[in-house]
Design a protein around this motif. Structure first.
Motif, mmCIF file in Angstrom:
data_model
loop_
_atom_site.group_PDB
_atom_site.id
_atom_site.type_symbol
_atom_site.label_atom_id
_atom_site.label_comp_id
_atom_site.label_asym_id
_atom_site.label_seq_id
_atom_site.Cartn_x
_atom_site.Cartn_y
_atom_site.Cartn_z
ATOM 1 N N GLY A 1 0.991 7.250 -6.499
ATOM 2 C CA GLY A 1 -0.246 7.969 -6.790
ATOM 3 C C GLY A 1 -1.342 7.083 -7.355
ATOM 4 O O GLY A 1 -2.236 7.558 -8.056
ATOM 5 N N LEU A 2 -1.290 5.785 -7.023
ATOM 6 C CA LEU A 2 -2.258 4.831 -7.560
ATOM 7 C C LEU A 2 -3.370 4.496 -6.567
ATOM 8 O O LEU A 2 -4.452 4.070 -6.979
ATOM 9 C CB LEU A 2 -1.542 3.562 -8.014
ATOM 10 N N VAL A 3 -3.098 4.650 -5.275
ATOM 11 C CA VAL A 3 -4.103 4.416 -4.229
ATOM 12 C C VAL A 3 -3.974 5.502 -3.172
ATOM 13 O O VAL A 3 -2.976 6.235 -3.127
ATOM 14 C CB VAL A 3 -3.967 3.020 -3.563
ATOM 15 N N ARG A 4 -4.970 5.572 -2.313
ATOM 16 C CA ARG A 4 -4.934 6.485 -1.172
ATOM 17 C C ARG A 4 -5.613 5.800 0.008
ATOM 18 O O ARG A 4 -6.493 4.973 -0.168
ATOM 19 C CB ARG A 4 -5.612 7.808 -1.494
ATOM 20 N N ARG A 5 -5.172 6.173 1.196
ATOM 21 C CA ARG A 5 -5.823 5.723 2.432
ATOM 22 C C ARG A 5 -6.810 6.816 2.835
ATOM 23 O O ARG A 5 -6.446 7.992 2.874
ATOM 24 C CB ARG A 5 -4.794 5.509 3.533
ATOM 25 N N VAL B 1 0.838 -1.204 0.000
ATOM 26 C CA VAL B 1 0.000 0.000 0.000
ATOM 27 C C VAL B 1 0.871 1.252 0.000
ATOM 28 O O VAL B 1 0.593 2.209 -0.735
ATOM 29 C CB VAL B 1 -0.999 -0.012 1.172
ATOM 30 N N ASP B 2 1.951 1.251 0.772
ATOM 31 C CA ASP B 2 2.869 2.400 0.773
ATOM 32 C C ASP B 2 3.423 2.645 -0.627
ATOM 33 O O ASP B 2 3.476 3.785 -1.095
ATOM 34 C CB ASP B 2 4.028 2.172 1.750
ATOM 35 N N ARG B 3 3.846 1.584 -1.284
ATOM 36 C CA ARG B 3 4.424 1.685 -2.636
ATOM 37 C C ARG B 3 3.401 2.243 -3.621
ATOM 38 O O ARG B 3 3.686 3.163 -4.386
ATOM 39 C CB ARG B 3 4.928 0.304 -3.064
ATOM 40 N N LEU B 4 2.181 1.697 -3.598
ATOM 41 C CA LEU B 4 1.144 2.158 -4.519
ATOM 42 C C LEU B 4 0.720 3.592 -4.205
ATOM 43 O O LEU B 4 0.406 4.371 -5.113
ATOM 44 C CB LEU B 4 -0.059 1.215 -4.480
ATOM 45 N N GLU B 5 0.739 3.946 -2.929
ATOM 46 C CA GLU B 5 0.385 5.311 -2.532
ATOM 47 C C GLU B 5 1.455 6.299 -3.025
ATOM 48 O O GLU B 5 1.125 7.373 -3.545
ATOM 49 C CB GLU B 5 0.230 5.375 -1.013
ATOM 50 N N ARG B 6 2.723 5.937 -2.882
ATOM 51 C CA ARG B 6 3.810 6.797 -3.379
ATOM 52 C C ARG B 6 3.695 7.031 -4.879
ATOM 53 O O ARG B 6 4.033 8.100 -5.382
ATOM 54 C CB ARG B 6 5.178 6.172 -3.070
#
Length: 154
Positions: A87-91, A80-85
């Motif tokens: 810009g593909l997902v957000r919490r 999740v951290d990788r995808l968030e960095r």
């Protein structure tokens, strides 16, 4: 090998072999997408799971996403951290329970996916339109059954 009292399994095996070949091609398509965008195959699986949840109107916590993907807590956090960095997902806070943190797919990921998988999806829909509802129901039942068998392990 079939005995004289058993029907010849060849027509069924032909379909099973076509399904296997299709699965391989879909896996290769997904791997090319991952490579083109500097992702791990698990990243792609996570994005698919999140898009499926979004389409179904469901929210996925990081823990639930990890369970779907077969990852432990540390692996899920790293994913999740990788995808968030990227810009593909957000919490975000859950819509139903504001105490809960859920993972949502960003529009950028949807656009990336559609650019790669859209033509394949459109072609698949076009092919399905050539079948009547009874035939589509049979296809749906078959694919669900195979999916359940595969999810059952062994």
């Amino acid at each position: 090998m079939s005995t004289p009292s058993e029907p010849d399994p060849a027509p069924e095996l032909e379909i099973v072999h076509l399904l296997r070949a299709t699965t391989v091609e879909l896996g290769l398509h997904s791997a090319r997408f991952a490579q083109r965008h500097g992702m791990h195959p698990t990243d792609v699986r996570a994005l698919i799971a999140l898009m499926d949840a979004r389409r179904a109107g469901e929210e996925l916590s990081a823990g639930r996403l990890g369970a779907v993907l077969g990852l432990n807590s540390a692996g899920t956090t790293a994913l999740v951290d990788r995808l968030e960095r990227e810009g593909l997902v957000r919490r975000v806070r859950g819509a139903r329970d504001r105490r809960r943190v859920v993972v949502e797919v960003e529009e950028r990921a949807v656009q990336l996916g559609w650019a790669s998988f859209g033509p394949l999806i459109e072609r698949s829909v076009e092919l399905l339109r050539g079948y009547d509802e009874h035939q589509r129901s049979a296809i749906r039942d078959f694919l669900r059954g195979v999916r359940e068998a595969a999810a059952g392990g062994e």
